[in-house]
Design an enzyme around this catalytic site. Structure first.
Site, PDB file in Angstrom:
ATOM      1  N   LYS A  42      12.408  24.450   4.847  1.00 28.94           N
ATOM      2  CA  LYS A  42      13.329  25.485   5.295  1.00 28.94           C
ATOM      3  C   LYS A  42      13.706  25.367   6.775  1.00 28.94           C
ATOM      4  O   LYS A  42      14.562  26.118   7.249  1.00 28.94           O
ATOM      5  CB  LYS A  42      12.755  26.870   4.995  1.00 28.94           C
ATOM      6  CG  LYS A  42      12.598  27.142   3.503  1.00 28.94           C
ATOM      7  CD  LYS A  42      13.924  27.046   2.759  1.00 28.94           C
ATOM      8  CE  LYS A  42      13.805  27.327   1.278  1.00 28.94           C
ATOM      9  NZ  LYS A  42      13.604  28.729   0.977  1.00 28.94           N
ATOM     10  N   SER A 264       3.832  25.648  -4.521  1.00 28.10           N
ATOM     11  CA  SER A 264       5.119  25.269  -5.111  1.00 28.10           C
ATOM     12  C   SER A 264       5.186  23.757  -5.320  1.00 28.10           C
ATOM     13  O   SER A 264       5.791  23.277  -6.276  1.00 28.10           O
ATOM     14  CB  SER A 264       6.286  25.745  -4.239  1.00 28.10           C
ATOM     15  OG  SER A 264       6.281  25.115  -2.974  1.00 28.10           O
TER      16      SER A 264
END
Length: 304
Positions: A42, A264
């Protein structure tokens, strides 16, 4: 390599051929996004969101950036805002990792917690309320901002293609939270490999596969509503991975590959092995490991 600032370190992360036994001897390549300076995929998005706001004229020196986030986007936004000396308020459901919230504050952001039960939709609602109170505020809103898939289509996708150096690519596997990462990379890879099979990864408790919505330990992926970036997107299917399987591969990767990956990423590895079982012998598959386990240690990520 000599660099002059932190922001030059964003992107161009390694693509690792995982040294492991796989179904059909499929080659699994993982993009290691924990090597970005803020520790996650991100960082790419954070700088893109702020620069999009500046370019549109919606952000000036007096603007406060307000963003609802599960964590890593908040770190990326705070890192980018620091570059432009902008005030930041990040709205985070209280259930998300202590380490992520600590890192946001370390970068100068104010963290506003919302109830875990309200999920990310509750954080979005609170962010919009704060924007009205602040006045000169800008909400990038990663869940609807086209800068999200665009940055991955323009950076991470081409990096994967360059790293593969013309190797044929059969499948792409990646998690979805906002959906921008998967959608952007899938479109970039489809441009080069029209027949590529793209599989979205979600935790049990997410809704993409039609199952009931409920809480899950896997952080960073999982959706409460269909991402708008999936409209018109061509992909092969969705892999729903249990928390137990995701965390099993978190532990397995540390002990067998020397890789500290987040939950994740564990889910992405579990899904990649499922997809590998459906591919021809020796085929190539690419996945993405968005961050490391170090920002989840307070969540006992290595405990069975």
């Amino acid at each position: 390599m000599l660099v002059e600032n932190t922001y030059e370190l964003i992107g161009h992360t390694p693509l690792m051929h995982l040294p492991m036994k796989t179904p059909n001897n499929v080659n699994i390549y993982a993009k290691l996004e924990m090597f970005n300076p803020g520790g996650s995929i991100k960082d790419r998005l954070g700088i893109a969101l702020i620069q999009r706001g500046i370019a549109s004229g919606k952000v000036n020196e007096q603007t406060t950036i307000i963003e609802p986030t599960a964590g890593n986007t908040g770190i990326g936004v705070a890192l980018a805002a620091l570059k432009y000396k902008l005030a930041v308020k990040l709205v985070v459901p209280e259930k998300f990792s202590f380490e992520k919230q600590t890192l946001m504050r370390a970068l100068g952001a104010e963290v506003v917690n919302t109830p875990s039960a309200a999920g990310i939709e509750g954080a979005i609602k609170r962010a919009k309320e704060l924007a009205k109170q602040v006045g000169n505020a800008y909400l990038p809103l990663q869940f609807a901002n086209t800068a999200n898939p665009d940055v991955y289509r323009k950076t991470l996708g081409p990096e994967i293609l360059a790293d593969l150096d013309n190797r044929p690519l059969a499948a792409f596997v990646a998690g979805a939270g906002s959906g921008g990462t998967f959608a952007g990379i899938q479109r970039a890879l489809q441009d080069a490999y029209p027949e590529i099979q793209g599989y979205v990864v979600e935790p049990a408790g997410s809704i993409l596969n039609g199952g009931p919505a409920h809480s899950h330990r896997t952080e960073g992926i999982g959706v409460e509503f269909i991402p708008p970036f999936f409209k018109g997107l061509n992909y092969a299917g969705v892999k729903t991975i249990s928390d137990d399987d995701a965390f099993y591969y978190v532990r397995w990767a540390a002990k067998n590959l020397g890789l500290f990956i987040g939950s994740s990423s564990g889910a992405a590895l579990a899904a990649s092995l499922q997809v590998a079982a459906t591919l021809p012998a020796g085929a190539n598959l690419v996945t993405v490991f968005p961050d490391s386990s170090e920002r989840y240690l307070s969540e006992n990520i290595y405990e069975k």
